[in-house]
Design an enzyme around this catalytic site. Structure first.
Site, PDB file in Angstrom:
ATOM      1  N   ARG A 356       0.843  -1.196   0.000  1.00  0.00           N
ATOM      2  CA  ARG A 356       0.000   0.000   0.000  1.00  0.00           C
ATOM      3  C   ARG A 356       0.879   1.247   0.000  1.00  0.00           C
ATOM      4  O   ARG A 356       1.960   1.246   0.578  1.00  0.00           O
ATOM      5  CB  ARG A 356      -0.868   0.037   1.257  1.00  0.00           C
ATOM      6  CG  ARG A 356      -1.985  -0.965   1.287  1.00  0.00           C
ATOM      7  CD  ARG A 356      -2.905  -0.748   2.475  1.00  0.00           C
ATOM      8  NE  ARG A 356      -2.292  -1.109   3.733  1.00  0.00           N
ATOM      9  CZ  ARG A 356      -1.791  -0.259   4.612  1.00  0.00           C
ATOM     10  NH1 ARG A 356      -1.828   1.043   4.377  1.00  0.00           N
ATOM     11  NH2 ARG A 356      -1.259  -0.671   5.739  1.00  0.00           N
ATOM     12  N   TYR A 505      -1.228  -3.707  -6.856  1.00  0.00           N
ATOM     13  CA  TYR A 505      -1.016  -4.517  -5.656  1.00  0.00           C
ATOM     14  C   TYR A 505      -2.109  -4.361  -4.592  1.00  0.00           C
ATOM     15  O   TYR A 505      -2.581  -3.245  -4.329  1.00  0.00           O
ATOM     16  CB  TYR A 505       0.340  -4.149  -5.019  1.00  0.00           C
ATOM     17  CG  TYR A 505       0.811  -5.207  -4.054  1.00  0.00           C
ATOM     18  CD1 TYR A 505       1.444  -6.345  -4.538  1.00  0.00           C
ATOM     19  CD2 TYR A 505       0.607  -5.099  -2.691  1.00  0.00           C
ATOM     20  CE1 TYR A 505       1.863  -7.349  -3.676  1.00  0.00           C
ATOM     21  CE2 TYR A 505       1.022  -6.085  -1.816  1.00  0.00           C
ATOM     22  CZ  TYR A 505       1.645  -7.208  -2.305  1.00  0.00           C
ATOM     23  OH  TYR A 505       2.059  -8.189  -1.456  1.00  0.00           O
ATOM     24  N   LYS A 514      -9.468  -2.477   1.807  1.00  0.00           N
ATOM     25  CA  LYS A 514      -9.220  -1.308   2.657  1.00  0.00           C
ATOM     26  C   LYS A 514     -10.024  -0.086   2.189  1.00  0.00           C
ATOM     27  O   LYS A 514     -10.521   0.685   3.007  1.00  0.00           O
ATOM     28  CB  LYS A 514      -7.726  -0.985   2.671  1.00  0.00           C
ATOM     29  CG  LYS A 514      -6.839  -2.136   3.110  1.00  0.00           C
ATOM     30  CD  LYS A 514      -7.108  -2.559   4.532  1.00  0.00           C
ATOM     31  CE  LYS A 514      -6.145  -3.646   4.974  1.00  0.00           C
ATOM     32  NZ  LYS A 514      -6.359  -4.041   6.364  1.00  0.00           N
ATOM     33  N   HIS A 534     -10.933  -2.079  11.674  1.00  0.00           N
ATOM     34  CA  HIS A 534      -9.826  -2.935  11.249  1.00  0.00           C
ATOM     35  C   HIS A 534      -9.639  -4.012  12.328  1.00  0.00           C
ATOM     36  O   HIS A 534      -8.722  -3.945  13.137  1.00  0.00           O
ATOM     37  CB  HIS A 534      -8.572  -2.055  11.122  1.00  0.00           C
ATOM     38  CG  HIS A 534      -7.422  -2.719  10.465  1.00  0.00           C
ATOM     39  ND1 HIS A 534      -6.114  -2.297  10.643  1.00  0.00           N
ATOM     40  CD2 HIS A 534      -7.345  -3.782   9.613  1.00  0.00           C
ATOM     41  CE1 HIS A 534      -5.301  -3.056   9.941  1.00  0.00           C
ATOM     42  NE2 HIS A 534      -6.019  -3.966   9.318  1.00  0.00           N
ATOM     43  N   SER A 556      -1.194  -3.441  11.331  1.00  0.00           N
ATOM     44  CA  SER A 556      -0.734  -4.419  10.347  1.00  0.00           C
ATOM     45  C   SER A 556       0.482  -5.176  10.881  1.00  0.00           C
ATOM     46  O   SER A 556       1.364  -4.596  11.503  1.00  0.00           O
ATOM     47  CB  SER A 556      -0.338  -3.723   9.056  1.00  0.00           C
ATOM     48  OG  SER A 556      -1.425  -3.004   8.561  1.00  0.00           O
ATOM     49  N   CYS A 558       0.816  -7.491  13.223  1.00  0.00           N
ATOM     50  CA  CYS A 558       0.936  -7.761  14.658  1.00  0.00           C
ATOM     51  C   CYS A 558       0.363  -9.123  14.984  1.00  0.00           C
ATOM     52  O   CYS A 558       0.014  -9.404  16.131  1.00  0.00           O
ATOM     53  CB  CYS A 558       0.202  -6.699  15.476  1.00  0.00           C
ATOM     54  SG  CYS A 558       1.115  -5.180  15.632  1.00  0.00           S
ATOM     55  N   ASP A 581      -9.515  -9.611   9.310  1.00  0.00           N
ATOM     56  CA  ASP A 581      -8.992  -8.262   9.066  1.00  0.00           C
ATOM     57  C   ASP A 581      -9.998  -7.132   9.310  1.00  0.00           C
ATOM     58  O   ASP A 581      -9.611  -6.075   9.758  1.00  0.00           O
ATOM     59  CB  ASP A 581      -8.483  -8.182   7.615  1.00  0.00           C
ATOM     60  CG  ASP A 581      -7.561  -7.004   7.379  1.00  0.00           C
ATOM     61  OD1 ASP A 581      -6.758  -6.692   8.268  1.00  0.00           O
ATOM     62  OD2 ASP A 581      -7.655  -6.375   6.303  1.00  0.00           O
ATOM     63  N   ARG A 681       2.261 -12.098   0.016  1.00  0.00           N
ATOM     64  CA  ARG A 681       0.900 -12.394   0.462  1.00  0.00           C
ATOM     65  C   ARG A 681       0.355 -13.680  -0.114  1.00  0.00           C
ATOM     66  O   ARG A 681       0.756 -14.104  -1.191  1.00  0.00           O
ATOM     67  CB  ARG A 681      -0.025 -11.263  -0.005  1.00  0.00           C
ATOM     68  CG  ARG A 681       0.305  -9.892   0.556  1.00  0.00           C
ATOM     69  CD  ARG A 681      -0.307  -9.687   1.904  1.00  0.00           C
ATOM     70  NE  ARG A 681       0.175  -8.498   2.595  1.00  0.00           N
ATOM     71  CZ  ARG A 681      -0.362  -8.061   3.717  1.00  0.00           C
ATOM     72  NH1 ARG A 681      -1.372  -8.678   4.264  1.00  0.00           N
ATOM     73  NH2 ARG A 681       0.127  -7.006   4.323  1.00  0.00           N
TER      74      ARG A 681
HETATM   75  O1  O2Y Z   1       0.187  -4.133   1.433  1.00  0.00           O
HETATM   76  C1  O2Y Z   1      -0.928  -4.404   0.991  1.00  0.00           C
HETATM   77  O2  O2Y Z   1      -1.325  -3.987  -0.107  1.00  0.00           O
HETATM   78  C2  O2Y Z   1      -1.839  -5.224   1.757  1.00  0.00           C
HETATM   79  S1  O2Y Z   1      -2.133  -4.522   3.291  1.00  0.00           S
HETATM   80  C3  O2Y Z   1      -3.141  -5.621   4.158  1.00  0.00           C
HETATM   81  C4  O2Y Z   1      -3.596  -6.748   3.578  1.00  0.00           C
HETATM   82  C5  O2Y Z   1      -4.397  -7.612   4.290  1.00  0.00           C
HETATM   83  C6  O2Y Z   1      -4.726  -7.293   5.553  1.00  0.00           C
HETATM   84  N1  O2Y Z   1      -4.277  -6.172   6.124  1.00  0.00           N
HETATM   85  C7  O2Y Z   1      -3.483  -5.347   5.475  1.00  0.00           C
HETATM   86  C8  O2Y Z   1      -3.055  -4.124   6.223  1.00  0.00           C
HETATM   87  O3  O2Y Z   1      -2.179  -3.387   5.813  1.00  0.00           O
HETATM   88  O4  O2Y Z   1      -3.618  -3.892   7.298  1.00  0.00           O
HETATM   89 MN    MN Z   2      -5.222  -5.206   7.769  1.00  0.00          MN
END
Ligand code: O2Y
Ligand code: MN
Length: 901
Positions: A356, A505, A514, A534, A556, A558, A581, A681
Site C-alpha cells: 500500500r 497490488y 481497505k 480494522h 498491520s 501484529c 482483518d 501475500r
Molecule cells: O500491502 C498491501 O497492499 C496489503 S495490506 C493488508 C492486507 C491484508 C490485511 N491487512 C493489510 C493491512 O495493511 O492492514
Molecule cells: Mn489489515
C-alpha cells in the site's frame, strides 16, 4: 494503400524508417522508388508496377493477358520462379526487424480505415460490402494473429504481414523472426481501431492479386463455437454481439438464423467481423452489458468512454470465467502455476509495486477538516491525506483518459458481507487488471448473484487502472504493468466512490478491502450509526461449551491473522474464525454489537507463517491460492522466511526477484535479500480455513462480547489490561502504538514505535477526531449493551530482546482471562493503566516458566514517558481538536500516574 505497396514479393524495407508521420502513401512509395533502390531492385520494382496494375480490379480496358504500363507498351509478367531468382522473396537478415515495418503497418491501417469507411463516412457500408472489402483487402502491413490452426504450434503467432502467397502468409514478429504460416485450416484475427476482425484462412487461398479481383459470396458458415475454445456457448455469442452493439458496430453482426441446436449464429459470412478484444474473446461470461441495472450501465458507459479499453467484460464470477482468466494470466506470464500445490499460482510484481502507498492515498471530502484533523503548523499530518474533490477529479481525469487502451475493462460486481445480509453492501469495480479480478473473486462475493441482489439499488463506484495503456499494435507482454510514479488512491466518501490509478497490488487495487470496507464504510457507518473497523472476529468456546465472540484491532503485521486462526493450547478450548482483518458491527435488537466479516478471503502476509505460528493458515493455502512475491522451490512449491524448518534442504529456491540458487547465498546476503518480499501475500478463500466458524456467513452476524486492542510493544505495556469504561476504551484506542512493520511502504525497515490509533491510522475515511466522537455516541444509543474493551501485548521483550510471552496458541490463556472477566469473575486488580489480572488468575497449566512479573511490570517513569509522548502526539497531530471527553481521560490517567509511589 499505396499501389507500390501492393505486391507479392519483396517488401518495402529500410526506407520506411525515414518517413515522417505525415508522409502520404504516394510520397512514401516515390521515396522508395526514386532514391533507395539499386539497379537490380529498380528493375524488380518496374516489374512490380506491372503486378500492381494487375492487382487493381480489372477494368473494362484491361485484361489479364494484356496490361499496359504507364509508358504504353506491353510488358511480360515475371513468373514466380523468375521473381524468386531475382531475390524478390528474400528479406535480408538485417532487414528482419519488426520496428522497420511499423510505419508500413500504420500506412496499412489508414488504407483499411478508408476502405472500410471507418472514418467520417463510417456507417455507410452494409454488411456484405464490408465483408467483400475485408476479403479483397491487401493484407501487406496487417498485424495478423493466428487465432486457431489445425497445427497448434502456429496458434498465437502474431506479426506484420510482409508477404502473401497463395497458401501462406509471411509475418515478421515482435521478436524479429520471420514466420511462414499456412492459410489452410487457420483462423486469423487482426485489430483495427477498436475492432477485431476475423478471417478464415480457407477462404483466402488465393494470391493477393487474385483475391482482390475475386467475387466472394456470403455464405452461412460460422458461429462463435468455431472461433475460440471458450466460446462454446450462446452466452458467449450474446456477450460478443452485445459488446459489438455497445461499440456501435452492430451493423457488422447480424443475428441471422438459428442453428439446429438453437444457438444463434453470427452473420452468415465467412468473413465476419466483430468488435471484441482478444481477452474478451477468450473469457466466457453469462453476463452482458445489456443485462446491467441502469445505474451500473451508466457507470461503465461513462468510464469506458473515458478510459477507452478494447472491450468490456462483465464478470459473472463463474468457475469457467475464473479458469479462463487464470489461463490468460499464465499465458501473459503474469502468474505461474505451482505444480506442487493444487490450483495455486505464483505472481511476482515489480519491485516498485509491493505494498500500500499511504503517501498517495487520499480522502477527498469537500473540506480538509472533513478528512483529517489539522496538525500544528509545520507538522505533517499522520492521520491521512486530503485533496479537494474537484482537484482530484481533474488530476485523475487526465490520468484515466485513454489509460486502458489495448486492454480489457473488467466489470466486477461484488458484495462486501454475506449476500442477502442487511449489513452487506455492494460495490462495482471497473479494472483493467485480470489479476485483480481473480483476487477479487477470492476476496469478495463476486458475480451474477450480486447484480441480481443489487437490482436498481445503490452501490459503491470503484474505478481502477494499472495505468499502462498499450500503444496500437504494441505487444501486451509486461507481466506486471504498473505506473508507480503516478500511483493515486482516491476516496470520495460523500459520493461513495473510489478511484485508484497506477498500482496493481493488494490494498491499492483490491478496492473492496481497505478502500471500501474500511475507508468508505467507516463514513457510511458514521452516517448510519454503526462501526467499520480494522478488526478480526473470532469465536471461542470454553471447555464448558460456552461460546463467546471477540473482535480485535491490531496494527498491520501484529499477528492478527495468526490470532484469527489460533489453535488454542489450553485443553478443551475451540477457536473458530469469522474474519481476520475487517469487522462491521451494528447494534442488534438486543442492544449488543453484532459483527460480520465483510470479506470472503484472506490476503495474509506469507512471511513468518508456518505450521507453528499458524497451522490453519498453512492448511488453508495448500490449494486454490494466489501467492504474490513469495519464493519458488524447485519442486514447484513455495518458500518464505519462516518456512526454513519445513522445507527440505535439498530444494532449490528462486527468490521473489527471480534469483535462482538463493538457498546457496551466504547467510548475510540472505538476510539482506530475503527469498520472499516481507509483504508477500497469500490470497485464498476464507472457506478453506479449517477453523471456520459455522456462523461465519450468518447474515445477522455474531454478538461481540469483548473488543481487544493490541500492538507490538517491547516494553511498558503489560500482557493484558481491561479498560475502566467505554470512554477509557476510546482513550486506549486513541493511544494505540506499535513497533513498525513493512506492510506500509512508507515506513519500511525502521523499527520505531508508531502511533496507530484504533489500528485505523491508514484507513480512516473521515476526520479521526469525529471518528472518536462517533465511537462515543455509540454508547448514547438507548439500550446499548457495549462489549468490554481490553488491551493486549504479546510482544513484551526481556533485556536481551527475547519475547517473554510464548504467544501463538498460548494467547488463548489471555483470552480465557478476558472472557472470564466478561462473565464478571473477580480476577482483576486496578492499576493506573487499567485492570490487570490478579496474580495467578491466568491459566498457566502446562506452560514452562514465564516471567509473569516482567510481563506486567511498568514504572511510574515509564508511564510518564508514555503520556508525555502521547501529549506531543496530540499537540502535533490534532492541536485543540481532541474531544473533551478524551482530554478528561488524559487528565484522569495523569492523575493516576501522579498517585503512583
Ligand atoms: O500491502 C498491501 O497492499 C496489503 S495490506 C493488508 C492486507 C491484508 C490485511 N491487512 C493489510 C493491512 O495493511 O492492514
Ligand atoms: Mn489489515
Amino acid at each position: 494503400m499505396p499501389p507500390g505497396a501492393r505486391h507479392e514479393g519483396k517488401p518495402i524495407i529500410d526506407f520506411i524508417t525515414r518517413l515522417g508521420p505525415t508522409t502520404s502513401a504516394e510520397e512514401y512509395v516515390s521515396s522508395f522508388l526514386g532514391s533507395r533502390l539499386d539497379r537490380r531492385e529498380k528493375k524488380a520494382v518496374e516489374q512490380m508496377k506491372v503486378q500492381m496494375i494487375w492487382l487493381e480490379p480489372p477494368g473494362k480496358g484491361g485484361t489479364r493477358a494484356s496490361v499496359t504500363s504507364g509508358s504504353g507498351h506491353q510488358r511480360k509478367r515475371l513468373s514466380s520462379r523468375q521473381k524468386k531468382e531475382l531475390g524478390l522473396y528474400e528479406i535480408p537478415k538485417e532487414k528482419q526487424r519488426y520496428s522497420l515495418y511499423l510505419p508500413l503497418h500504420d500506412l496499412w491501417k489508414s488504407y483499411m480505415e478508408d476502405l472500410l469507411q471507418m472514418g467520417s463516412h463510417r456507417g455507410n457500408l452494409v454488411q456484405s460490402q464490408m465483408n467483400q472489402r475485408v476479403t479483397k483487402a491487401d493484407l501487406h502491413g496487417c498485424l495478423l494473429r493466428v487465432e486457431r490452426s489445425k497445427c497448434p504450434s502456429y496458434i498465437g503467432t502474431h506479426g506484420i504481414v510482409l508477404q502473401e502467397t497463395q497458401n501462406t502468409f509471411r509475418l515478421i514478429t515482435a521478436s524479429n523472426s520471420l514466420k511462414t504460416v499456412p492459410k489452410a485450416n487457420s483462423v486469423f484475427t487482426f485489430d483495427l481501431g477498436r475492432y477485431c476482425f476475423c478471417l478464415y484462412g480457407n477462404h483466402l487461398r488465393y494470391r493477393a492479386g487474385e483475391r482482390s479481383a475475386r467475387k466472394f459470396k456470403d455464405k452461412p458458415t460460422l458461429d462463435l463455437n468455431e472461433l475460440t475454445a471458450h466460446a462454446r456457448s450462446s452466452r458467449v455469442y450474446k456477450a460478443a454481439l452485445q459488446t459489438a452493439i455497445y461499440r456501435g458496430f452492430a451493423r457488422v453482426l447480424l443475428s441471422a438464423g438459428k442453428r439446429k441446436d438453437s444457438q444463434q449464429c453470427l452473420h452468415p459470412s465467412a468473413l465476419l467481423s466483430f468488435s471484441l478484444s482478444r481477452d474478451i474473446m477468450s473469457i466466457p461470461s453469462s453476463l452482458t452489458l445489456d443485462s446491467l441495472p441502469s445505474g451500473v450501465r451508466s457507470f461503465v458507459d461513462k468510464w469506458s468512454e473515458h478510459c477507452t479499453p478494447e472491450g468490456v467484460h462483465v464478470c459473472d464470477g463463474s468457475d469457467e470465467e475464473d479458469g479462463a482468466l487464470l489461463q490468460l494470466l499464465v499465458e501473459k506470464g503474469s502468474i505461474t502455476p505451482l505444480s506442487k500445490l493444487e490450483d495455486c499460482f505464483l505472481c511476482r510484481t515489480k519491485k516498485a509495486d509491493v505494498a500500500r502507498v499511504e503517501r498517495r492515498t487520499f480522502i477527498c471530502s469537500p473540506t480538509r477538516g472533513g478528512a483529517k484533523p489539522t496538525p500544528s503548523e509545520g507538522i505533517k499530518s499522520k492521520l491521512g491525506h486530503w485533496m479537494q474533490p474537484d482537484e482530484m477529479d481533474a488530476l485523475l481525469d487526465k490520468d484515466f483518459a485513454g489509460c486502458m487502451k489495448g486492454r480489457t475493462m473488467y466489470l466486477i460486481p461484488y458484495c462486501m458481507g454475506p449476500l442477502g445480509s442487511d449489513i452487506s453492501k455492494i460495490g462495482i469495480q471497473l479494472t483493467d487488471s485480470a489479476y485483480v479480478v481473480v483476487c477479487m473473486r477470492k476476496m469478495t462475493r463476486m458475480g451474477a448473484s450480486v447484480l441480481q441482489a443489487l437490482g436498481e439499488g445503490d452501490f459503491v463506484r470503484c474505478l481502477h487502472s494499472v495505468g499502462v495503456p498499450l500503444a496500437p499494435g504494441a505487444p501486451d507482454n509486461d507481466p506486471w504493468p504498473c505506473n508507480p510514479e503516478k500511483i493515486t488512491i482516491a476516496h470520495f466518501p460523500q459520493r461513495r466512490e473510489i478511484k485508484s490509478f497506477g498500482s496493481g497490488y493488494g490494498g491499492n487495487s483490491l478496492l473492496g478491502k481497505k478502500c471500501f470496507a474500511l475507508r468508505i464504510a467507516s463514513t457510511i457507518a458514521r452516517d448510519e450509526g454503526w462501526l467499520a473497523e480494522h478488526m478480526l472476529i473470532l469465536g471461542l468456546t470454553n471447555p464448558q461449551g460456552v461460546k463467546k465472540y471477540i473482535a480485535a484491532a491490531f496494527p498491520s503485521q501484529c499477528g492478527k491473522t495468526n490470532l484469527a486462526m489460533i489453535t488454542p493450547t489450553l485443553p478443551g478450548w475451540k477457536a473458530e474464525l469469522i474474519g481476520d482483518d475487517i469487522a462491521w458491527m451494528r447494534f442488534g435488537p438486543d442492544g449488543r454489537l453484532w459483527a460480520i466479516n465483510p470479506e470472503n478471503g484472506l490476503f495474509g502476509v506469507a512471511t513468518g507463517t508456518n505450521m507453528k505460528s499458524n497451522p490453519n493458515a498453512m492448511k488453508a493455502v495448500s490449494k486454490n491460492t494466489i501467492y504474490t512475491n513469495v519464493a519458488l522451490t524447485s519442486d514447484g512449491g513455495v518458500f518464505w522466511e519462516g518456512l526454513e524448518d519445513e522445507t527440505p534442504p535439498k530444494l532449490g529456491i528462486t527468490s521473489w526477484l527471480g534469483v535462482e540458487g538463493w538457498e546457496k547465498l551466504p547467510a548475510a546476503e540472505k538476510k539482506a535479500n530475503p527469498a520472499a518480499h516481507p509483504n508477500s501475500r497469500f490470497c485464498t478463500p476464507t472457506v478453506q480455513c479449517p477453523n471456520l466458524d459455522p456462523d461465519w456467513e450468518n447474515p445477522s452476524g455474531v454478538p461481540i462480547d469483548a473488543i481487544l486492542f493490541g500492538g507490538r510493544r517491547p516494553k511498558t505495556i503489560p500482557l493484558v489490561f481491561e479498560t475502566f469504561s467505554w470512554e477509557h476504551a476510546i482513550y486506549v484506542g486513541l493511544c494505540l502504538r506499535s513497533q513498525s512493520t513493512s506492510a506500509a511502504a512508507d515506513h519500511k525497515g525502521k523499527k520505531i514505535i508508531l502511533n496507530d490509533p484504533f489500528a485505523m491510522r491508514p484507513f480512516f475515511g473521515y476526520n479521526f477526531c469525529q471518528y472518536m466522537e462517533h465511537w462515543r455516541e455509540m454508547k448514547q444509543r438507548p439500550g446499548a449493551k457495549l462489549p468490554k474493551v481490553f488491551h493486549v501485548n504479546w510482544f513484551r521483550e526481556d533485556a536481551e530482546g527475547h519475547f517473554i510471552w510464548p504467544g501463538f496458541g498460548d494467547n488463548c490463556r489471555v483470552i480465557d482471562w478476558i472472557l472470564r472477566r466478561c462473565d464478571g469473575e473477580d480476577i482483576a486488580q486496578e492499576t493506573p493503566l487499567g485492570l490487570t489480572p490478579k496474580p495467578g488468575t491466568i491459566d498457566m497449566e502446562g506452560l514452562g516458566p514465564v516471567d509473569m512479573e516482567h510481563l506486567f511490570d511498568f514504572s511510574k517513569a515509564d508511564l510518564e514517558q508514555e503520556t508525555a509522548e502521547m501529549e506531543v502526539y496530540f499537540s502535533e497531530q490534532m492541536p485543540g481538536q481532541l474531544p473533551d471527553f478524551l482530554q478528561q481521560e488524559l487528565q484522569s490517567f495523569k492523575g493516576r500516574i501522579a498517585a503512583m509511589p
